[in-house]
Write an enzyme that holds these catalytic residues in place. Structure first.
Site, short mmCIF file in Angstrom:
data_model
loop_
_atom_site.label_atom_id
_atom_site.label_comp_id
_atom_site.label_asym_id
_atom_site.label_seq_id
_atom_site.Cartn_x
_atom_site.Cartn_y
_atom_site.Cartn_z
N GLY A 75 0.81 -1.22 0.00
CA GLY A 75 0.00 0.00 0.00
C GLY A 75 0.84 1.26 0.00
N ASP A 76 0.17 2.38 -0.28
CA ASP A 76 0.79 3.71 -0.28
C ASP A 76 1.93 3.84 -1.28
OD1 ASP A 76 -0.96 4.31 1.84
OD2 ASP A 76 0.44 3.47 3.29
N LYS A 120 -0.57 5.22 -5.68
CA LYS A 120 -1.66 4.88 -6.61
C LYS A 120 -2.47 6.12 -6.98
CE LYS A 120 -3.21 1.86 -3.63
NZ LYS A 120 -2.11 1.82 -2.66
N GLY A 147 -6.01 5.86 1.61
CA GLY A 147 -5.69 7.28 1.60
C GLY A 147 -4.85 7.52 0.37
N HIS A 148 -5.45 8.11 -0.66
CA HIS A 148 -4.75 8.32 -1.92
C HIS A 148 -4.48 9.81 -2.12
CE1 HIS A 148 -6.47 4.30 -3.68
NE2 HIS A 148 -5.79 4.15 -2.57
N THR A 164 -6.88 0.08 10.39
CA THR A 164 -7.12 1.52 10.40
C THR A 164 -8.30 1.87 11.32
OG1 THR A 164 -8.58 1.31 8.50
CG2 THR A 164 -6.27 1.80 8.04
N GLN A 197 -5.38 -0.28 -1.22
CA GLN A 197 -4.49 -1.20 -0.53
C GLN A 197 -3.55 -1.84 -1.56
OE1 GLN A 197 -8.16 -1.58 0.44
NE2 GLN A 197 -7.49 0.20 1.55
N LYS A 236 8.70 7.47 -6.37
CA LYS A 236 9.60 7.94 -5.30
C LYS A 236 11.07 7.64 -5.55
CE LYS A 236 6.68 8.81 -1.51
NZ LYS A 236 6.46 8.77 -0.09
#
Ligand code: GDP
Ligand code: IMO
Ligand code: MG
Length: 431
Positions: free
Chosen positions: A12-13, A16, A40-41, A128, A223, A330
């Site tokens: 995840g994270d 996306k 959380g996008h 969460t 996710q 990243k």
């Protein structure tokens, strides 16, 4: 006609939200197919920075129809709040379409999520606490309440009464928490129904007609592969099918209509919550990745665990999702390192694994020893301004092509910063 599934290839994270927003303009529909507001996008679009939890990242374009599919679990409180926040920023939610078959997160789901985590103590999943697991639990027990039930107060009350007969027992007798009355929930939820009603539709019908009319559909995963209920690091997973196959189940569009599957991976790897993590760094390198990468959860604000890129996981994600492409995000964060490690295999108890091992206990620090290749970095060189592959320092190019060889799919998008334009396209085409 082409349709693409976009899926997280790690825990995840991965970015996306950014990649969805980036490629969305080629599509007519952007569909969320599983998960809920555990996601959380982040989308940065001009001077606007948004954290989307439920609404598909395509909401930014007025040419796109954003769809919340049947596989999603919806907390109406969060949905209404998110819609209001977007509207306040000048982003219209008028086009949003919501499946009448999606399940609704109830206040007792949230209570039970928290209570179950408390009960598990040190074995907790690290959820969460948004009620996701308990809501899916009710869906599969066939006692869930769906969006369409909001259309008829009588049906809504009846279903609630049945659910509360059991939930109140559990809340009060097992967990010592207060229960709920039907009136209490109706008072809060029925006004939400009025706001949601104009958006409700038979989304499977809508999407299949759109496909037949030659429209392009993008399925936005939430996710990720290793949080998938079947293919992830169970039980430290979420409660839905995050992998590409979930796009069909969670939207009602069959597999023959999926043309491309793009996996999103960070140039390193992170995880929030509990569970095994073979390349996790517990030292200052891990801390540096966290600080430079800004690795704090968008939904819960929790610090993310960090580690070097894991090619065993990348290959696994390629397999279980049938990836046709990978987007690497990243890469800029790695400019802070002299040398960069990549995990190419695991060694555990005398065996070497270049594939995801059958027994999960192998993945824990007591057993696993990642086999690393160490590559020279491009320390101190700012790559956030690079817009073509050739502009990247030679060692950054080498890093990307090395990962590409290890994963077995083209890295057709490379992100070098959070903004939309901080991206290098290497042959990505939605066609
Ligand atoms: P998602 O859940 O997969 O959409 O990812 P999140 O939004 O939770 O986390 C990704 C974070 O990385 C967000 O803060 C993004 O703005 C940021 N991000 C995405 N791509 C890049 C990139 O290439 N470089 C940097 N530095 N940040 C990025
Ligand atoms: P996006 O879409 C990272 C993790 C939680 C926990 C586990 C189960 O932003 O990538 P849940 O509340 O779903 O029952 O929690 O899954 N988790 C995520 N981790 N990104 C997410 O979403 C996540 N959604 C859930 O931390 O370990
Ligand atoms: Mg996220």
């Amino acid at each position: 006609m082409p349709s693409t599934v976009l899926v997280g290839a790690q825990w995840g994270d991965e970015g996306k939200g950014k990649i969805t927003d980036l490629i969305a303009q080629d599509f007519d529909y952007v569909v969320r197919y599983q998960g809920g507001n555990n996601a959380g996008h982040t989308v940065i679009h001009g001077d606007k920075k948004l954290a989307l939890h439920l609404i598909p990242s395509g909401i930014m374009y007025d040419t796109i129809t954003p769809v919340i599919g049947n596989g999603v679990v919806i907390d109406p409180r969060v949905l209404v709040d998110e819609m209001a926040k977007l509207e306040a920023q000048g982003i219209s939610c008028e086009r949003l379409v919501i499946s009448c078959d999606a399940h609704i997160i109830m206040p007792y789901h949230i209570d039970l999520d928290g209570a179950s985590e408390k009960r598990l103590g040190k074995n907790k999943i690290g959820t969460t606490r948004r009620g996701i697991g308990p809501c899916y639990q009710d869906k599969f027990s066939r006692i869930g309440i769906r969006v369409q039930d909001l259309l008829d107060e009588k049906i809504f009350r009846q279903k609630l009464e049945t659910a509360l007969a059991e939930k109140n027992e559990i809340l009060t007798k097992i967990y010592g928490m207060p229960g709920y009355t039907v009136d209490q929930i109706c008072e809060e939820y029925l006004p939400y129904a009025e706001i949601i009603r104009p958006h409700m539709a038979e989304t499977a019908h809508l999407l299949n007609r759109a496909y037949a009319d030659g429209k392009n559909i993008l399925f936005e995963g939430a996710q990720a592969t290793l949080l998938d209920i079947d293919h992830g690091t169970y039980p430290f997973v979420t409660s839905s099918s995050c992998c590409a196959g979930g796009a069909c189940i969670g939207s009602g569009v069959g597999p023959k209509k999926v043309d491309k599957v793009i996996g999103i991976s960070k140039a390193y790897i992170t995880r929030v919550g509990s569970g095994p993590f073979p390349t996790e760094l517990f030292d200052e390198t891990g801390e540096k990745l966290c600080q430079i990468g800004g690795e704090y959860g968008v939904t819960t604000g929790r610090k993310r665990r960090t580690g070097w890129f894991d090619a065993v996981i990348a290959r696994y994600a390629t397999d279980v999702n049938s990836l046709t492409d990978m987007a690497l995000t990243k890469l800029d964060v790695l400019s802070a390192f002299d040398t960069i490690k990549v995990c190419v295999a695991y060694k555990a108890d005398g065996t070497t694994y270049d594939y995801f091992p059958m027994q999960q206990s192998v993945l824990y620090p007591k057993h696993v020893e990642p086999v690393y290749e160490e590559l020279p970095g491009w320390y101190g060189q700012d790559i956030t301004g690079c817009r073509s592959f050739e502009e990247l320092p030679a060692n950054a190019q080498r890093y990307v092509t090395y990962l590409e060889e290890l994963c077995g799919v083209p890295m057709s998008i490379v992100a070098v910063g959070p903004d939309r334009d901080q991206t290098i396209f290497r042959g990505w085409s939605s066609k």
